[in-house]
Scaffold this active site. Sequence first.
Site, PDB file in Angstrom:
ATOM      1  N   GLU A 121      31.941 -58.210 -70.870  1.00 28.18           N
ATOM      2  CA  GLU A 121      33.103 -57.905 -71.713  1.00 28.18           C
ATOM      3  C   GLU A 121      32.681 -57.306 -73.051  1.00 28.18           C
ATOM      4  O   GLU A 121      33.320 -56.383 -73.554  1.00 28.18           O
ATOM      5  CB  GLU A 121      33.949 -59.166 -71.964  1.00 28.18           C
ATOM      6  CG  GLU A 121      34.630 -59.717 -70.724  1.00 28.18           C
ATOM      7  CD  GLU A 121      35.791 -58.846 -70.226  1.00 28.18           C
ATOM      8  OE1 GLU A 121      36.106 -57.820 -70.847  1.00 28.18           O
ATOM      9  OE2 GLU A 121      36.364 -59.195 -69.176  1.00 28.18           O
ATOM     10  N   ARG A 125      33.851 -53.720 -74.282  1.00 20.92           N
ATOM     11  CA  ARG A 125      34.824 -53.620 -75.375  1.00 20.92           C
ATOM     12  C   ARG A 125      34.183 -53.270 -76.714  1.00 20.92           C
ATOM     13  O   ARG A 125      34.820 -52.641 -77.542  1.00 20.92           O
ATOM     14  CB  ARG A 125      35.618 -54.928 -75.498  1.00 20.92           C
ATOM     15  CG  ARG A 125      36.395 -55.229 -74.231  1.00 20.92           C
ATOM     16  CD  ARG A 125      37.362 -56.374 -74.429  1.00 20.92           C
ATOM     17  NE  ARG A 125      37.764 -56.922 -73.137  1.00 20.92           N
ATOM     18  CZ  ARG A 125      38.974 -57.388 -72.869  1.00 20.92           C
ATOM     19  NH1 ARG A 125      39.909 -57.391 -73.779  1.00 20.92           N
ATOM     20  NH2 ARG A 125      39.254 -57.881 -71.677  1.00 20.92           N
ATOM     21  N   ASP A 248      35.050 -53.961 -58.549  1.00 22.92           N
ATOM     22  CA  ASP A 248      35.605 -52.653 -58.921  1.00 22.92           C
ATOM     23  C   ASP A 248      34.673 -51.643 -59.608  1.00 22.92           C
ATOM     24  O   ASP A 248      34.236 -50.644 -59.027  1.00 22.92           O
ATOM     25  CB  ASP A 248      36.883 -52.846 -59.761  1.00 22.92           C
ATOM     26  CG  ASP A 248      36.794 -53.880 -60.888  1.00 22.92           C
ATOM     27  OD1 ASP A 248      35.683 -54.338 -61.169  1.00 22.92           O
ATOM     28  OD2 ASP A 248      37.837 -54.202 -61.493  1.00 22.92           O
ATOM     29  N   GLU A 364      45.117 -49.578 -65.271  1.00 22.33           N
ATOM     30  CA  GLU A 364      44.479 -48.821 -64.176  1.00 22.33           C
ATOM     31  C   GLU A 364      45.403 -47.814 -63.490  1.00 22.33           C
ATOM     32  O   GLU A 364      44.997 -46.688 -63.198  1.00 22.33           O
ATOM     33  CB  GLU A 364      43.877 -49.795 -63.149  1.00 22.33           C
ATOM     34  CG  GLU A 364      42.595 -50.491 -63.597  1.00 22.33           C
ATOM     35  CD  GLU A 364      42.801 -51.654 -64.569  1.00 22.33           C
ATOM     36  OE1 GLU A 364      43.969 -51.992 -64.856  1.00 22.33           O
ATOM     37  OE2 GLU A 364      41.800 -52.211 -65.058  1.00 22.33           O
ATOM     38  N   THR A 448      34.601 -47.661 -68.207  1.00 23.68           N
ATOM     39  CA  THR A 448      35.648 -48.409 -67.513  1.00 23.68           C
ATOM     40  C   THR A 448      36.658 -48.979 -68.498  1.00 23.68           C
ATOM     41  O   THR A 448      37.735 -49.423 -68.105  1.00 23.68           O
ATOM     42  CB  THR A 448      35.029 -49.506 -66.615  1.00 23.68           C
ATOM     43  OG1 THR A 448      36.020 -49.984 -65.725  1.00 23.68           O
ATOM     44  CG2 THR A 448      34.458 -50.640 -67.440  1.00 23.68           C
TER      45      THR A 448
HETATM   46  C1  DMJ Z   1      39.315 -53.621 -68.689  1.00 20.86           C
HETATM   47  O1  DMJ Z   1      38.619 -54.506 -69.502  1.00 20.86           O
HETATM   48  C2  DMJ Z   1      38.386 -52.725 -67.933  1.00 20.86           C
HETATM   49  O2  DMJ Z   1      39.114 -51.642 -67.457  1.00 20.86           O
HETATM   50  C3  DMJ Z   1      37.716 -53.432 -66.787  1.00 20.86           C
HETATM   51  O3  DMJ Z   1      36.940 -52.568 -66.002  1.00 20.86           O
HETATM   52  C4  DMJ Z   1      38.726 -54.084 -65.890  1.00 20.86           C
HETATM   53  N1  DMJ Z   1      39.792 -54.699 -66.527  1.00 20.86           N
HETATM   54  C5  DMJ Z   1      40.263 -54.376 -67.841  1.00 20.86           C
HETATM   55  C6  DMJ Z   1      41.636 -53.761 -67.865  1.00 20.86           C
HETATM   56  O4  DMJ Z   1      42.479 -54.162 -66.884  1.00 20.86           O
END
Ligand code: DMJ
Length: 458
Positions: A121, A125, A248, A364, A448
């Site tokens: 995370e 982030r 994912d 997403e 992501t």
């Molecule tokens: C985000 O923190 C990122 O996109 C991660 O890959 C998956 N989930 C959240 C958003 O839904």
Amino acid sequence: MTPISSFVFRRRMLFAAVFLLLSLPVSSQASGARRDALADSVKQEFLHAWQGYKQYAWGHDALKPLSKTPYDWYGQPLLLTPVDALDAMLIMGLKEEARETKQLILDSLRLDRDIYVSNFEITLRLLGSLLSIYQMDPDPRFLRLAEDLGNRLMPAFGSPTGLPYQAVNLKTGAVKGTTPNPAETGTLLIEFGMLSKLTGNPKYYAAAKRALVETYKRRSKIGLVGTSINCETGEWTDTRSHIGGMIDSYYEYMLKAWLLFGDEDCKQMWQESIGPVNTYLADTVKGGLWYGVVDMHTGERRASIFGSLDAFFPAVLVLGGDMARAQALQASCYAMWTQHDIEPERYDYRKDSVVNARYYLRPEIIESAYYLYHATDDEQYRMMGRTMFESLKKFCRCEAGYAELQDVRTKEKRDAMESFFFAETLKYFYLLFAEDSALDFDSVIFTTEAHPMRKTFR
Ligand code: DMJ
């Protein structure tokens, strides 16, 4: 079509589009004006939510928008919302907000804290954001912060296998959490790799790439990975295979690391992986395409669960050049959204029933609409975006910002607004409506967490 040749194709199409634009009928100009109005409306909603954060949670990780109280993930602030949100402000041209936020970050982001943080995370982030901000605003203090953070996270890679521990203490470098999932082991290379490119120190790239490769090496004979793995022994601890949360972005980063860094090993891993994913996970039900859950060793179907996190996959398919599956899957995602006017977290597509009714303000499905619109110029994807934006305003907006939903069926709200609402959800809405005037899609690869990484770092 390979991703590269599809880019070349699209570039050629761009020239044709310019000619077309010169002879646009009045109705197209009107739709252009509507689009601008929509992009502007996203910006206003960003400001609405940002105002709430500023008023009630300034200097903290996040705002709880119903109780109007601040929230820090680890008891001490790491400025998750401001750092995650800053590049969206720069993209939207919110200059004053960007200036204040930059000041806040440079004045008060302290990393030498005695707290265990999630390597995954915090990489997504904070590290990804700092690097993307630095590419937009080359103030060396952003790169220094990113390097400091990268160094503090590096002990996570010190397991016997090279697969990262899940948590690391930012002050002491102590680690814990021995059963990461492939998203946690494989979604680090864009951020750590970019840190290497920008600092000239290869150690970050090497550690994150090893983590991805070590995960890939442990795929089953039929080419699938499971849901969690012991990072000390390298044994799978959960053998369910799918493309949803916990796996994912492992797939996403193989493809993106190839496209961003030209890494041939990543290309090969992506090409070896996407076949088994389509063979075993894809599931066609009543003519609709879904991706479900199977056993990683036998391919035997375990569940028909899909959800809001899985909706990133059409975007990945677009980038990989598989337009047919991308379009078919997006149609399913949108059907899942329209059933209750907001998508649930988890949905059983065979039973046609909601399994987990929450909505976390996730991005997403909007991200996928943006990629599809960019690749096809088909207005249906903007129409989808418009419908989703309207439902978000109708059901999630509150006085101090936007709130998650406890239940998409009743629309009961929940007291949370994650940083990715700014970093991703609103950014992708904005880009979908403003598109190339705001950011040249082809010159970047999005992490992501929707942080654009420029390809011209070399
Ligand atoms: C985000 O923190 C990122 O996109 C991660 O890959 C998956 N989930 C959240 C958003 O839904």
